[in-house]
Design an enzyme around this catalytic site. Structure first.
Site, PDB file in Angstrom:
ATOM      1  CG  HIS A  51      -2.118   0.866   1.099  1.00  0.00           C
ATOM      2  ND1 HIS A  51      -3.152   0.580   0.234  1.00  0.00           N
ATOM      3  CD2 HIS A  51      -2.453   2.030   1.709  1.00  0.00           C
ATOM      4  CE1 HIS A  51      -4.074   1.529   0.326  1.00  0.00           C
ATOM      5  NE2 HIS A  51      -3.674   2.421   1.208  1.00  0.00           N
ATOM      6  CE1 TYR A  54       0.638   2.166  -4.555  1.00  0.00           C
ATOM      7  CE2 TYR A  54       2.146   4.002  -4.803  1.00  0.00           C
ATOM      8  CZ  TYR A  54       0.875   3.519  -4.542  1.00  0.00           C
ATOM      9  OH  TYR A  54      -0.144   4.394  -4.262  1.00  0.00           O
ATOM     10  CD  GLU A  95      -5.149   6.847  -1.724  1.00  0.00           C
ATOM     11  OE1 GLU A  95      -5.281   5.598  -1.672  1.00  0.00           O
ATOM     12  OE2 GLU A  95      -4.063   7.426  -1.569  1.00  0.00           O
ATOM     13  CG  HIS A  97     -10.611   3.405   2.734  1.00  0.00           C
ATOM     14  ND1 HIS A  97     -11.185   3.779   3.925  1.00  0.00           N
ATOM     15  CD2 HIS A  97      -9.278   3.577   2.904  1.00  0.00           C
ATOM     16  CE1 HIS A  97     -10.249   4.172   4.775  1.00  0.00           C
ATOM     17  NE2 HIS A  97      -9.080   4.057   4.175  1.00  0.00           N
ATOM     18  CG  ASP A 272      -3.752  12.637   4.439  1.00  0.00           C
ATOM     19  OD1 ASP A 272      -4.148  12.774   5.605  1.00  0.00           O
ATOM     20  OD2 ASP A 272      -4.052  11.674   3.712  1.00  0.00           O
ATOM     21  CG  ASP A 498      -4.447   4.437 -11.951  1.00  0.00           C
ATOM     22  OD1 ASP A 498      -4.080   3.898 -10.892  1.00  0.00           O
ATOM     23  OD2 ASP A 498      -3.640   4.902 -12.774  1.00  0.00           O
ATOM     24  CB  SER A 538      -6.516  -1.481  -3.961  1.00  0.00           C
ATOM     25  OG  SER A 538      -7.162  -2.334  -3.024  1.00  0.00           O
TER      26      SER A 538
END
EC number: 6.3.5.3
Length: 731
Positions: A51, A54, A95, A97, A272, A498, A538
């Site tokens: 995550h 990569y 993103e 989740h 962030d 993406d 993901s």
């Protein structure tokens, strides 16, 4: 949580519980020249997770085109930035989740939205719109209905409270997502280019400030959790899911943007605290700038007692940012955030040593080279194998057989993937800030830019069924369908973000799907001149060894140069001529009708040609810009008949269609097609412009009836009744 000694971690291989392999653990020892302690092992486990690092996908992502004349910031920062002229830029990113949403759907979705918003304003941009891309199992399953309801509530609850309109998205249903839903969130922002920020910590002696909510134990190991396969035990792990507070996020956003705009001299960098929390934001800010960092963990605002350094560093508590502040500007920052009732606490300093050092209770609890965390993660070139289903695929296209084409169309319109999503998106505030010109329900959403005539078109798209049958061509189609949505709205595609939602990269067949999909996406991006400016990977979207369909989500933004060019899919005027742009073929494998009539999808995916795609898109663009078009709609799931019905529904106008095709071809999903309507006075001009790329197939009529005469059958569809049925499916 009880800390273990370095020797115990090695002897009992406890690092494996955090996702590190023995080889990776040994590599950490080599980088440090010693055994890593408990905290250090945790830092590496998070930063070297898929995550964050990569490590399985980086070689494939290098295929993507990431630069262009308009690109101000490509991948590598909080979000990508594209110049739109007049000192303005559009900022966007998506993103995933997925795992949090599977486990705790309301908070998983809500915090997915919150995290992507922070990525946007960390760049100095004002967030103006939210979109999503969702996949669930079949609706006849009670758990799927629960997941859907709570996910939609989470998306709406967060976006509505923070005051950012949710303007678009997509939603599809397939058994492949039953145990592992897909929740991708996208945010779009607008930036005055002079305010552009980076997530960097430069200048020895400059200060590291923690701003926003206090740190708790929610979301610890979230990045690791997102980088592992599901099984029945892991699915019960709710401790890895964060809890969101949109009201605090609104305060945090406003405070950060005021600091950037009013006190730019104070901000060296801002980022962030997202995946992997404090460790990722701080280590990345230092490593990108070539500096080190010293952090005092005792100063970190905490809402729970007794938190150990590991927990403080890996917590993914929401609504937190890290700011590198010019050392003489500390008072300015503290005073500004105090005005918003937010904590702004100095927790560290930038150093020239390139070491990453953490102190707690006066003791050094971690001391590692900062680049070891960020830049030295292993990169794997995984073996690939063509899935057996592709080797055994029947090259012939499925041929649907039925006796009542009208009944088939009615049934297709009531398939959950095709049916109206109004019952869901009406829970979102789509008009807050009053800049939404085209709300959910057309091909792309449109947001106007205040102070001028320009607007932004935006969409999310993808079709995992196509990739399941051919990942390379499916990857091309995902990009091109997003571009068709932008073009049909009157926009010029600018670039994409993406989310690559795939199974385990350690499975050769899954890695093949990822490799081929990114190859196809890259080719389409080059053909359409739409660089990849940001994104998210993901992987490990599996449950008990069963992977989801390979599902890349493409988020695309386009520029509309004049508000008068904004186009929607709804038929507008009786008497307009309806043109079909693009040729139709017997393309049924992976289609909605194949799924509906057989219960599954199979066979080799139909052919697709990027040259044809580009030519048809350019025709529609030119026609809209020349003022020849009253409506435009790209043809996707369900084919021509479904597209015509959808265009009728908006104003409950009808259409009289005559087309020399077999009735079954009305439901073919041949790509690169649009339907456009042209006023009578401009038909000659459009016909000359289109040449052989378009054919007249009928007219818009005032009566609410869709009449389609084909070579083998006729359809008579009651538009008003069918619209009610289409809208009722998800209600």
């Amino acid at each position: 949580m009880i800390e273990q000694t370095a020797a115990t971690i090695k002897a009992q291989e406890l690092y494996a519980n955090w996702g590190l392999t023995t080889a990776e653990y040994q590599r950490i020892q080599e980088l440090l020249g010693r055994l890593p302690n408990f905290t250090e092992t945790g830092l590496f486990a998070a930063m070297w997770s898929e995550h964050c690092a990569y490590k399985n996908s980086k070689p494939l992502l290098k295929q993507f085109p990431t630069s262009g004349q308009r690109i101000l910031q490509g991948p590598g920062e909080g979000a990508g930035i594209i110049d739109i002229g007049d000192g303005q830029a559009v900022v966007f990113k998506a993103e995933s989740h997925n795992h949090p949403t599977a486990v705790e759907p309301y908070q998983g979705a809500a915090t997915g939205v919150g995290g992507i918003i922070r990525d946007i304003f960390s760049m100095g941009a004002q967030p103006v719109a939210l979109l999503d891309s969702l996949r669930f199992g079949e609706l006849d399953d009670p758990h799927t209905r629960f997941l859907l309801k709570e996910t939609i509530a989470g998306i709406g609850g967060y976006g509505n409270c923070i005051g950012i309109p949710t303007v678009g998205g997509e939603l599809a249903f397939d058994d492949a997502y039953a145990a592992n839903p897909v929740m991708n969130a996208m945010c779009v922002g607008v930036l005055d280019t002079a305010m552009q920020q980076k997530g960097q910590a430069t200048g020895a002696g400059n200060l590291i400030y923690y701003v926003g909510a206090k740190t708790g134990r929610d979301g610890i190991q979230g990045a690791i959790f997102a980088s592992a396969e599901f099984n029945d035990q892991v699915e019960a792990d709710r401790s890895a899911v964060q809890v969101g507070d949109p009201f605090m996020e609104k305060q945090l956003m406003d405070a950060c943007l005021e600091l950037i705009r009013e006190h730019p001299e104070a901000v060296v960098g801002i980022q962030d605290m997202g995946a992997a929390g404090l460790v990722s934001s701080s280590a990345e800010m230092g490593a990108k700038a070539g500096y080190g960092m010293v952090l005092d963990l005792d100063a970190v605002p905490q809402r729970e007692a007794g938190m150990i350094p590991y927990e403080l560093m890996l917590s993914e508590s929401q609504e937190r940012m890290l700011i590198c502040v010019a050392k003489e500007q500390a008072a300015v920052v503290e005073q500004l955030f105090a005005g918003y009732d937010l904590a702004a606490v100095k927790i560290g300093t930038v150093t020239a040593t390139k070491q990453y050092q953490l102190f707690a209770h006066g003791q050094l609890v971690a001391d590692v080279p900062i680049t070891a965390l960020v830049d030295d993660a292993p990169v794997y070139h995984r073996p690939q194998a063509v899935p057996q289903r592709l080797l055994a695929a029947d090259p012939q296209q499925y041929r649907p057989e039925f006796t009542d084409a009208g009944r088939v169309l009615q049934r297709l319109l009531q398939q959950p993937t095709i049916a109206s999503k109004q019952a869901l998106y009406r829970t979102y505030d789509t008009q807050v800030k009053t800049n939404t010109v085209v709300a959910p329900g057309s091909d792309a959403a449109v947001i106007r830019l205040r102070g001028g005539r320009k607007a932004l078109a935006m969409t999310t798209d993808g079709n995992g069924r196509y990739l399941y049958l051919n990942p390379e061509i499916g990857g091309q189609i995902a990009v091109c369908e997003a571009a068709r949505n932008i073009v049909a709205s009157g926009g010029t595609p600018l670039g994409i973000t993406d989310c690559l939602n795939f199974g385990s990269p350690e499975e050769p067949e899954s890695f093949y799907e990822l490799a081929q999909a990114t190859k196809g996406m890259s080719a389409a991006c080059r053909a359409l001149a739409t660089p990849v400016i940001s994104g998210n990977v993901s992987l490990y979207n599996e449950s008990n060894g069963q992977a989801i369909y390979p599902t890349p989500m493409v988020g695309m933004v386009g520029l509309i140069n004049d508000l008068d060019l904004i186009t929607t899919q709804d038929f507008k005027h009786s008497g307009d001529t309806i043109f079909l742009v693009g040729a139709t073929h017997a393309d049924f494998n992976g289609s909605e009708i194949q799924k509906m009539l057989t219960g599954t999808i199979s066979g080799a995916l139909f052919d697709f040609d990027l040259t044809t795609e580009l030519a048809n898109q350019q025709l529609v663009q030119q026609a809209i810009q020349a003022g020849l078009v009253n409506s435009a709609h790209d043809l996707a799931e369900g084919g021509l008949a479904v597209g015509l019905a959808e265009s009728c529904f908006g104003h409950e106008l009808g259409a009289q269609i005559t087309i020399d095709l077999p009735a079954s071809w009305l439901f073919a999903e041949t790509q690169s097609r649009f339907i456009v309507t042209v006023p009578a006075a401009k038909v000659a001009e459009f016909t000359k412009l289109a040449g052989a790329l378009a054919q007249s197939i009928g007219k818009v009529i005032a009566a609410p009836e869709l009449i389609i005469a084909t070579a083998t059958a006729q359809i008579n569809l009651d538009v008003s009744a069918s619209k009610q049925q289409w809208e009722a499916v998800l209600a």
